[in-house]
Design a protein around this motif. Sequence first.
Motif: not given
Length: 276
Positions: A164-173
């Motif tokens: 799961e830590n390989a998912i890149r979703l910067p919009i929710i960071t």
Amino acid sequence: MFTTRNLIPFFHFRNTIKVSLLISTYNFPEAIRLCLMSVTRQTLLPDEIVIADDGSDERTRNTIDNLRPYVACNIKHVWQEDLGFRVASIRNKALAACSGDYVIQIDGDIIMGRNFIADHVRHARIGYFAAGSRCRLNERITKRILQMSDYSPSFFNRDLIARENAIRLPIITPFLKRYKRTIGCNMAFWLKDIIAINGYNEDMEGWGHEDIELAERLIRNGVCRQHLKFCAIGFHIYHKERSREFEDHNMDIVHRNRINNVRRINNGISKHLQKE
């Protein structure tokens, strides 16, 4: 609470701050090769790379020198004699050699995702330090890729731990920045904030907790922590764990400084800055 202050204009920072990428290593030339090759894929390059070498033999120096033509930024190789695990000392020496305002710190067994540097810079904020995301490669895939000249992992690899830590979703960071974990293999900070607390604590030798101790002093000195969940992704190459014979000693220092509300330690970066 999330506010618009979380969203610093990326191009403002890109044009106004100088970024140093600090990489710590010890006798793992196959990994440092993959780490440095991941720099060549970055969407935003650091201004310089400073390698903190805790006493590696000539294999590491040769690997670094062979890769210099492929990496489009200056590489400084800071080396110290091998007298045991002294990561606090070599990181201080490397930090003293940094010319950047903002330092992104990783271990030499990290393969960076292609947006790694850009993500850290995008979320850089005055008065904050950051902890990035880490996904681990298992032993099986590590054995294979260490024989390769380059490798670019992704979420779709089968051999991942904490996928799961390989998912890149910067919009929710920006909504997830309050997570409290700090890992020295993927963090970023303003150099002036590190100098203010006198850097890493060189009373801590052997494996363990120098990153926690540093983070706690930053926080006590008024620097806030933000966690970059789902961006600034580093893929950690598998390796056997180091000896933990000094872990209790180092943890005692953490507890003692916590109780005494220590912000600035004595045995730190200042002695290396004087040499510089």
